[in-house]
Design a protein around this motif. Structure first.
Motif, PDB file in Angstrom:
ATOM      1  N   THR A   1       0.777  -1.080  -0.055  1.00 47.59           N
ATOM      2  CA  THR A   1       0.182   0.040  -0.069  1.00 47.59           C
ATOM      3  C   THR A   1       0.799   1.285   0.108  1.00 47.59           C
ATOM      4  OG1 THR A   1      -0.902  -1.393   1.598  1.00 47.59           O
ATOM      5  CG2 THR A   1      -2.450   0.409   0.736  1.00 47.59           C
ATOM      6  N   THR A   2       1.976   1.248   0.748  1.00 51.84           N
ATOM      7  CA  THR A   2       2.816   2.203   0.748  1.00 51.84           C
ATOM      8  C   THR A   2       3.563   2.531  -0.634  1.00 51.84           C
ATOM      9  OG1 THR A   2       3.350   1.794   3.038  1.00 51.84           O
ATOM     10  CG2 THR A   2       4.890   3.365   1.720  1.00 51.84           C
ATOM     11  N   ALA A   3       3.837   1.456  -1.311  1.00 48.77           N
ATOM     12  CA  ALA A   3       4.330   1.392  -2.514  1.00 48.77           C
ATOM     13  C   ALA A   3       3.269   2.194  -3.570  1.00 48.77           C
ATOM     14  CB  ALA A   3       5.039   0.048  -3.292  1.00 48.77           C
ATOM     15  N   ALA A   4       2.011   1.549  -3.486  1.00 49.35           N
ATOM     16  CA  ALA A   4       1.018   2.106  -4.115  1.00 49.35           C
ATOM     17  C   ALA A   4       0.850   3.326  -4.025  1.00 49.35           C
ATOM     18  CB  ALA A   4      -0.281   1.152  -3.981  1.00 49.35           C
ATOM     19  N   ALA A   5       0.793   3.682  -2.961  1.00 47.13           N
ATOM     20  CA  ALA A   5       0.570   5.378  -2.537  1.00 47.13           C
ATOM     21  C   ALA A   5       1.530   6.262  -3.283  1.00 47.13           C
ATOM     22  CB  ALA A   5       0.501   5.379  -0.880  1.00 47.13           C
ATOM     23  N   ALA A   6       2.859   5.878  -3.102  1.00 43.34           N
ATOM     24  CA  ALA A   6       3.936   6.558  -3.745  1.00 43.34           C
ATOM     25  C   ALA A   6       3.816   6.636  -5.197  1.00 43.34           C
ATOM     26  CB  ALA A   6       5.256   5.710  -3.370  1.00 43.34           C
ATOM     27  N   VAL A   7       3.132   5.890  -5.875  1.00 47.13           N
ATOM     28  CA  VAL A   7       2.989   5.825  -7.392  1.00 47.13           C
ATOM     29  C   VAL A   7       1.536   6.678  -7.511  1.00 47.13           C
ATOM     30  CG1 VAL A   7       2.978   4.600  -9.753  1.00 47.13           C
ATOM     31  CG2 VAL A   7       3.898   3.321  -7.422  1.00 47.13           C
ATOM     32  N   GLY A   8       0.994   6.864  -6.676  1.00 48.96           N
ATOM     33  CA  GLY A   8      -0.353   7.404  -6.821  1.00 48.96           C
ATOM     34  C   GLY A   8      -1.450   6.656  -6.890  1.00 48.96           C
ATOM     35  N   LEU A   9      -1.282   5.376  -6.627  1.00 49.77           N
ATOM     36  CA  LEU A   9      -2.624   4.322  -6.881  1.00 49.77           C
ATOM     37  C   LEU A   9      -3.425   4.458  -5.694  1.00 49.77           C
ATOM     38  CD1 LEU A   9      -0.550   1.766  -8.985  1.00 49.77           C
ATOM     39  CD2 LEU A   9      -2.152   3.285  -9.855  1.00 49.77           C
ATOM     40  N   PRO A  10      -4.390   3.823  -5.716  1.00 52.93           N
ATOM     41  CA  PRO A  10      -5.424   3.973  -4.727  1.00 52.93           C
ATOM     42  C   PRO A  10      -5.142   2.477  -3.987  1.00 52.93           C
ATOM     43  CG  PRO A  10      -6.707   2.987  -6.779  1.00 52.93           C
ATOM     44  CD  PRO A  10      -5.412   3.551  -7.213  1.00 52.93           C
TER      45      PRO A  10
ATOM     46  N   TRP B   1      -6.513   0.023  -2.935  1.00 56.69           N
ATOM     47  CA  TRP B   1      -7.027  -1.472  -3.308  1.00 56.69           C
ATOM     48  C   TRP B   1      -5.811  -2.145  -4.493  1.00 56.69           C
ATOM     49  CZ3 TRP B   1      -7.240  -2.084  -8.430  1.00 56.69           C
ATOM     50  CH2 TRP B   1      -7.780  -0.738  -9.258  1.00 56.69           C
ATOM     51  N   ALA B   2      -5.034  -1.314  -5.038  1.00 53.93           N
ATOM     52  CA  ALA B   2      -4.060  -1.692  -5.969  1.00 53.93           C
ATOM     53  C   ALA B   2      -3.062  -2.267  -5.057  1.00 53.93           C
ATOM     54  CB  ALA B   2      -3.615  -0.304  -6.817  1.00 53.93           C
ATOM     55  N   GLY B   3      -2.711  -1.734  -4.075  1.00 52.73           N
ATOM     56  CA  GLY B   3      -1.576  -2.284  -3.192  1.00 52.73           C
ATOM     57  C   GLY B   3      -2.092  -3.711  -2.735  1.00 52.73           C
ATOM     58  N   GLU B   4      -3.482  -3.860  -2.474  1.00 55.02           N
ATOM     59  CA  GLU B   4      -3.868  -5.213  -2.115  1.00 55.02           C
ATOM     60  C   GLU B   4      -3.810  -6.078  -3.088  1.00 55.02           C
ATOM     61  OE1 GLU B   4      -7.992  -4.768  -0.500  1.00 55.02           O
ATOM     62  OE2 GLU B   4      -7.170  -3.037   0.791  1.00 55.02           O
ATOM     63  N   ARG B   5      -4.018  -5.604  -4.363  1.00 54.97           N
ATOM     64  CA  ARG B   5      -3.992  -6.494  -5.590  1.00 54.97           C
ATOM     65  C   ARG B   5      -2.642  -6.978  -5.691  1.00 54.97           C
ATOM     66  NH1 ARG B   5      -6.226  -5.085 -11.358  1.00 54.97           N
ATOM     67  NH2 ARG B   5      -5.081  -6.548 -12.463  1.00 54.97           N
ATOM     68  N   MET B   6      -1.585  -6.188  -5.494  1.00 54.97           N
ATOM     69  CA  MET B   6      -0.154  -6.372  -5.846  1.00 54.97           C
ATOM     70  C   MET B   6       0.081  -7.601  -4.682  1.00 54.97           C
ATOM     71  SD  MET B   6       1.704  -2.838  -5.777  1.00 54.97           S
ATOM     72  CE  MET B   6       1.117  -1.447  -6.791  1.00 54.97           C
ATOM     73  N   ALA B   7      -0.351  -7.302  -3.419  1.00 53.50           N
ATOM     74  CA  ALA B   7       0.048  -8.400  -2.421  1.00 53.50           C
ATOM     75  C   ALA B   7      -0.610  -9.771  -2.692  1.00 53.50           C
ATOM     76  CB  ALA B   7      -0.306  -7.904  -1.239  1.00 53.50           C
ATOM     77  N   ASP B   8      -1.852  -9.662  -3.232  1.00 55.26           N
ATOM     78  CA  ASP B   8      -2.437 -10.780  -3.645  1.00 55.26           C
ATOM     79  C   ASP B   8      -1.804 -11.654  -4.831  1.00 55.26           C
ATOM     80  OD1 ASP B   8      -4.367 -10.366  -1.587  1.00 55.26           O
ATOM     81  OD2 ASP B   8      -5.899  -9.646  -2.974  1.00 55.26           O
TER      82      ASP B   8
ATOM     83  N   PHE C   1       4.020  -2.005 -12.870  1.00 54.94           N
ATOM     84  CA  PHE C   1       4.104  -2.710 -14.019  1.00 54.94           C
ATOM     85  C   PHE C   1       3.690  -4.144 -13.813  1.00 54.94           C
ATOM     86  CE2 PHE C   1       6.723  -5.257 -17.030  1.00 54.94           C
ATOM     87  CZ  PHE C   1       6.370  -4.669 -18.170  1.00 54.94           C
ATOM     88  N   ALA C   2       3.986  -4.586 -12.787  1.00 56.63           N
ATOM     89  CA  ALA C   2       3.681  -6.028 -12.742  1.00 56.63           C
ATOM     90  C   ALA C   2       2.219  -6.274 -12.430  1.00 56.63           C
ATOM     91  CB  ALA C   2       4.473  -6.597 -11.215  1.00 56.63           C
ATOM     92  N   THR C   3       1.639  -5.361 -11.429  1.00 58.14           N
ATOM     93  CA  THR C   3       0.179  -5.677 -11.504  1.00 58.14           C
ATOM     94  C   THR C   3      -0.581  -5.175 -12.567  1.00 58.14           C
ATOM     95  OG1 THR C   3       0.981  -4.989  -9.265  1.00 58.14           O
ATOM     96  CG2 THR C   3      -1.671  -5.273  -9.621  1.00 58.14           C
ATOM     97  N   PHE C   4      -0.396  -3.885 -13.203  1.00 57.80           N
ATOM     98  CA  PHE C   4      -1.352  -3.448 -14.174  1.00 57.80           C
ATOM     99  C   PHE C   4      -0.734  -3.549 -15.685  1.00 57.80           C
ATOM    100  CE2 PHE C   4      -4.655  -2.086 -11.361  1.00 57.80           C
ATOM    101  CZ  PHE C   4      -3.792  -1.867 -10.093  1.00 57.80           C
ATOM    102  N   GLY C   5       0.655  -4.124 -15.767  1.00 57.10           N
ATOM    103  CA  GLY C   5       1.116  -3.729 -17.006  1.00 57.10           C
ATOM    104  C   GLY C   5       1.507  -2.633 -17.502  1.00 57.10           C
ATOM    105  N   THR C   6       1.357  -1.635 -16.793  1.00 57.50           N
ATOM    106  CA  THR C   6       1.454  -0.216 -17.185  1.00 57.50           C
ATOM    107  C   THR C   6       2.644   0.654 -16.447  1.00 57.50           C
ATOM    108  OG1 THR C   6      -0.044   0.647 -15.697  1.00 57.50           O
ATOM    109  CG2 THR C   6      -0.981   0.207 -17.733  1.00 57.50           C
ATOM    110  N   LEU C   7       3.038   1.564 -16.943  1.00 56.64           N
ATOM    111  CA  LEU C   7       4.012   2.516 -16.295  1.00 56.64           C
ATOM    112  C   LEU C   7       3.368   3.756 -15.919  1.00 56.64           C
ATOM    113  CD1 LEU C   7       7.071   2.200 -18.859  1.00 56.64           C
ATOM    114  CD2 LEU C   7       6.920   0.945 -16.673  1.00 56.64           C
ATOM    115  N   PRO C   8       3.908   4.354 -14.706  1.00 59.38           N
ATOM    116  CA  PRO C   8       3.688   5.447 -14.287  1.00 59.38           C
ATOM    117  C   PRO C   8       3.839   6.615 -15.389  1.00 59.38           C
ATOM    118  CG  PRO C   8       5.515   4.878 -12.937  1.00 59.38           C
ATOM    119  CD  PRO C   8       5.159   3.758 -13.655  1.00 59.38           C
ATOM    120  N   ALA C   9       2.961   7.743 -14.773  1.00 61.26           N
ATOM    121  CA  ALA C   9       3.176   8.934 -15.891  1.00 61.26           C
ATOM    122  C   ALA C   9       4.737   9.598 -15.823  1.00 61.26           C
ATOM    123  CB  ALA C   9       2.074  10.140 -15.599  1.00 61.26           C
TER     124      ALA C   9
END
Lengths: 401, 369, 293
Positions: free
Chosen positions: B23-32, B34-41, B205-213
């Protein structure tokens, strides 16, 4: 009638006086060129609180107030048909034409985006709610009317000339004369409209104009005061012209105008004080603005009271002084509304910069020079030079015979 | 120290810790969140992104700072979250075995792996100044990055050349984006780069296949969108005009603004003040009383002297507010004097001439028409 | 000799006085009330902490340069007031406890004086109630500055091609679906962007929720005929630099008088006709057109 004695003053055009005037006008034009490139802030002390400075109350409202002598004489000489005042008419109309032209020039210099004024000629662009639009259109139209009134003086000179000029004069003059009643009516309606609106401009700043000056009667007060100072200016200019070129004159003509001037001044003072008393605003006569108000009233009242005595108004010196005070009264009222009693608050203050003063002086000097040149070459002034005619009394009597 | 091939076993972290870091990493990238949770899953399901980490001209500082994180052990987490298939510092294998590991990882995850480049790449004389297993850095970078799904240049060296590129730059050291012209290279400049910025980028990239802006220099906007000055903990001192003038003076001891000591914060794009290094609050230059050296900025780091001040690009007002009605407008004494003289002169001239006129000209006898 | 008596001239002057007289029918002017879907701002001075994020964001959104001053050798964006490059500013009423931060910008009056006086409609009521500026129609007369009771329009004094500068509620961002940048930047909801109906509801919600926090209702609901920017305050509004305006729109009296005088242009035309007739008669009586002006 007195027209028999209307003649050019003649004499050299480049005297010490006109050279000085041209030098002053030249320095004003230097300032204008600086302003063109570096903006209004480069030469004025104007700011966002006092967006209108010296040039508005002086170059526009006081100059045209002086020029309102043309309006006053149009009423007296043509509407009231006091024919004996005709000797003063040409000078007053010329003064009006010059002062309105100067006012227009000053406005152009004062406009931040002067190149956009073409929009005023396009009715679809007009905001018909705007008082300033009415003023602008009226002033432009009236300026044209005034020069049309001056035009016959020039055409008369050409009438006897051979060739094209003579033919042109012969064709245009009768038409101008036929048009005259309409031209004259315009020459009264237009200044009535814009001189009153010059006061109405400040109806739209109710929070900023001091309560001693803010009233619904602003348009009427501006109209009355432009007439009183216009008559005063006619007397002052007549006196100065005859002093400068030592010409004969009939002081009683001016004296009778002084009576009209006095009546207008009394009407002004009565309306002014009566209105303030009725609205209860007289309690604001405190502080230095209270002093301004009292001095202003005094300037209107004193000459009006004094000229009631015949011996006073028929003494050229005393009459001259009274007329100057009447002009000063009108000018002061205008300055008070536009600057002295204008209180934008929020910490703003303003005093004209040296360059603003120089520009105003230069503009006035240009006007004086133009007047002098035209008067020397065209039959504007009445009377004859006293050096040639040593019996002014006889001349005057002959003129009225 | 975790071994790349034994990431799963060494993981002694609970799902709770996983969630926290993700979640910290997700927050750093500016993702919500739940994205952090999905990464963990995803990680729990064994879907780990393959990472190939290349070392060139550098000090290994970026790797070191990654490994030196404190509790919770981010290094362990990163290594848990990704499948680090090739990393010269952490690799147990050597020689041919190591090269085989690289070839295998590339073949298995062809077009999908993340290529992380640490260090500058020398270009002079065919790149001979950095050679591994007979291949130049230039060649390795082009080969490995050419088949990668995403390329990340970590640290200033890989981003734009860093220390090796400092004048006179004898090896022609340059950053990965220049060598890999035409490819999208995410740059994470910094000396060293903040590990969380890498984590966030890789996980997205791993979770969504995208790169940050990214900005024009390939830097993720979430980390490099603002300059240090904008979020500096000492900013109020700058705004109030309180500056340390020398090291150890009263202002310095009081923790005042370091701008006048040469702080490059006003021109340095980084999120140091918002995302502490290694979870130690204050563990960055400004935090310990040293001006920012501008390590992320090619135009500043190793070029502008340490104690030279830079221009403030985004100034805002001091902590003093204008009043409701500040005094404005000037009354010039000269023009007031001139105006007074003019008005007085006119009045005097008018009065005097009217007196004279009254004396000279005989009064007109009153007459009626 | 005079063929027209003194009475005639007095009569004419009387007509003239009527032309310039004050009392005029109230019907001369239609009211221009604010609409509920007009866009505007709510400024709650009790919530403002003076961070000036709104000022910075406003510059960014409107591409205006900072007003940089050197203070103690360091550069600051420190405008003293709204000016030729500053559309909004945070001021402070005093220095003691109980002081307040004040955000100044165009109030977007429902019936603005600046719009009434503008000759060619450079300042006009644009869509959704915004007081918009069209530089192509501006002649730079600065009457708007004289007439605005809030001293809002600013002029570029040092430009050869000056323009009027004032807040236009970021109307250039509306088609991107964005509102006023200042409200976007506010971390405390001290500045809120929305429709007048929403903002009034929000203002009253705040007033009702914490009646002790505020004083004097919502400025701009009625003042000056209604303003697009509403203000909440713990201090008297005059302390915030907001003028004490009645419910009448600022240009109401002036327009009532002016439009009364010029209604249908009847009075000027009538005066013109009367004067032309009198002059024509006078000249005929005194010997035709021989006499020049």
């Amino acid at each position: 009638m007195a027209h028999a004695s209307v003649a050019p003053v003649a004499g050299p055009l480049l005297t010490r006086g006109t050279k000085l005037a041209l030098a002053l006008a030249a320095s004003a034009s230097v300032l204008v060129s600086i302003r063109l490139f570096a903006g209004l802030g480069s030469i004025t002390a104007l700011n966002d609180g006092f967006a209108w400075g010296l040039w508005k109350p002086l170059n526009v409202v006081t100059f045209t107030g002086v020029g309102a002598g043309a309006l006053g004489l149009a009423l007296v000489a043509h509407v009231a048909n006091r024919g004996r005042h005709h000797p003063l008419v040409r000078s007053a109309v010329l003064t009006g034409a010059i002062t309105y032209t100067l006012a227009g020039l000053s406005v152009l210099v004062d406009l931040g985006r002067w190149w956009s004024v073409w929009g005023l000629a396009v009715p679809t662009r007009w905001n018909v709610r705007s008082v300033l639009l009415e003023v602008a259109l009226c002033v432009v139209a009236y300026c044209a009317v005034l020069w049309l009134e001056v035009l016959p003086v020039l055409l008369e000179r050409w009438r006897d000339a051979p060739g094209a000029r003579g033919r042109l004069a012969a064709r245009v003059l009768p038409r101008l004369q036929r048009m005259f009643p309409f031209l004259l009516a315009l020459a009264i309606v237009l200044p009535f409209m814009h001189q009153s609106s010059l006061g109405a401009l400040f109806l739209f700043a109710p929070t900023k104009l001091h309560p001693l000056w803010y009233t619904g009667w602003l348009p009427t007060l501006f109209l009355l005061s432009c007439l009183s100072m216009g008559f005063g200016a006619v007397i002052v200019i007549d006196t100065l012209s005859h002093l400068a070129w030592r010409r004969t004159r009939d002081v009683r003509l001016c004296g009778s105008l002084a009576l009209v001037m006095a009546a207008l001044s009394f009407a002004f003072v009565a309306l002014r004080v009566g209105d303030l008393a009725a609205s209860g605003a007289l309690r604001h006569v405190t502080g230095w603005r209270g002093v301004l108000f009292l001095v202003e009233l005094g300037l209107f009242t004193y000459p009006a009271v004094r000229v009631l005595r015949r011996s006073y108004r028929e003494d050229p010196g005393l009459l001259f002084w009274a007329a100057q005070l009447a002009v000063a009264a009108g000018a002061m009222y205008r300055f008070d509304v536009y600057l002295g009693a204008f209180t934008p608050g929020m910490g703003w203050s303003y005093f004209p910069s040296l360059a603003e003063i120089v520009f105003s002086v230069g503009l006035a000097a240009a006007g004086v020079a133009l007047y002098v040149v035209l008067v020397k070459r065209l039959p504007i002034l009445s009377g004859v030079a006293r050096a040639a005619e040593r019996r002014p009394e006889a001349e005057r009597l002959r003129a009225h015979a | 120290m975790p071994h790349p091939t034994s990431v799963a076993e060494t993981s002694s972290l609970s799902r709770r810790d996983f969630m926290k870091v993700c979640t910290t990493a997700a927050a750093a990238v500016g993702l919500p969140a739940w994205a952090g949770e999905r990464m963990a899953d995803d990680v729990a399901k064994g879907k780990k992104p393959s990472v190939i980490w290349l070392h060139f001209q550098e000090c290994t500082g970026c790797t070191e700072s990654l490994l030196r994180t404190s509790h919770p052990d981010v290094a362990a987490l990163i290594l848990d979250l990704v499948s680090l298939d090739y990393h010269e510092t952490l690799l147990a294998a050597a020689g041919v075995q190591a090269e085989d590991a690289l070839a295998k990882a590339m073949a298995e995850n062809d077009g999908k792996y993340v290529c992380v480049i640490e260090g500058a790449i020398p270009t002079r004389e065919g790149g001979r100044y950095c050679t591994i297993a007979g291949r130049t850095a230039l060649e390795i970078a082009r080969t490995v990055a050419g088949r990668a799904g995403a390329i990340v240049a970590i640290g200033s060296c890989a981003s734009w050349g860093g220390v090796p590129s400092a004048a006179p730059n004898p090896t022609g050291a340059t950053g990965a984006p220049e060598v890999l012209a035409g490819k999208t290279v995410v740059t994470l400049p910094g000396c060293p780069a903040n590990p969380y910025n890498l984590l966030g980028t890789v996980l997205q990239f791993a979770t969504f296949g995208t790169l940050p802006a990214l900005d024009g220099k390939g830097r993720p906007s979430f980390a490099y969108g603002r300059v240090i000055h904008e979020d500096c903990p000492r900013r109020p001192h700058f705004d109030a005009g309180r500056f340390a003038k020398t090291f150890g003076d009263e202002g310095h001891r009081n923790g005042w603004c370091l701008y006048k000591l040469g702080c490059k914060g006003p021109q340095t794009h980084a999120n140091c003040s918002l995302l502490p290094f290694c979870e130690v609050p204050g563990a960055w230059p400004i935090g310990i009383g040293h001006p920012c050296v501008g390590c992320t900025e090619q135009q500043i780091a190793f070029r502008v002297p340490l104690h030279t001040t830079v221009e403030v690009q985004k100034p805002t007002g001091p902590m003093a507010y204008p009043g409701i009605s500040p005094e404005r407008g000037e009354v010039s004494a000269v023009s007031a004097g001139v105006a007074g003289l003019l008005v007085g002169g006119l009045a005097a001239a008018g009065y005097v001439s009217s007196r004279k006129l009254a004396g000279q000209e005989p009064r007109e006898p009153p007459k009626e028409e | 000799m005079p063929t027209v008596s003194r009475r005639t001239v007095l009569g004419t002057l009387g007509g003239a006085a009527a032309l310039a007289a004050a009392p005029a029918p109230a019907s001369a002017r239609a009211p221009k009330p604010p609409h509920g879907d007009d866009l505007g701002l709510l400024f709650d001075s009790t919530r403002c902490v003076g961070c000036r994020g709104c000022v910075a964001r406003c510059r960014e959104a409107n591409a205006l340069p900072e007003d940089v001053k050197l203070v103690d050798g360091a550069p600051y964006d420190a405008p003293l007031d709204l000016n030729d490059r500053t559309l909004t500013i945070i001021k402070r009423t005093g220095d003691g406890p109980g002081d307040a931060y004040v955000k100044a910008q165009c109030m977007h009056c429902a019936d603005p004086a600046c719009v009434s006086v503008c000759m060619l409609g450079a300042l006009h009521k644009g869509e959704r109630g915004v007081v918009a500026y069209d530089v192509d129609r501006c002649v730079g007369c600065r009457y708007c500055q004289v007439a605005c009771p809030f001293n809002v329009p600013r002029f570029q004094w040092s430009s050869a091609t000056p323009r009027i500068v004032k807040c236009e509620l970021c109307r250039h961002r509306w088609r991107e679906g964005k509102g006023a940048a200042c409200a976007e930047a506010c971390p405390r909801d001290a500045v809120v962007f929305g429709t007048r109906a929403e903002l009034r509801a929000e203002a009253h919600r705040r007033l009702d929720a914490e009646p002790g926090r505020y004083r004097g209702g919502v400025y701009g609901e009625r003042e000056g005929g209604g303003t697009g920017v509403l203000v909440l305050s713990a201090l008297p509004f005059t302390a915030l630099g907001l003028p004490a305006l009645g419910p009448e729109p600022v240009p109401a009296l002036g327009e009532t008088i002016q439009h009364g005088i010029y209604q249908g242009f009847v009075a000027p035309v009538a005066l013109f006709g009367a004067l032309a007739w009198v002059t024509w008669r006078n000249r005929r009586a005194s010997g035709g057109g021989e006499e020049e002006p």
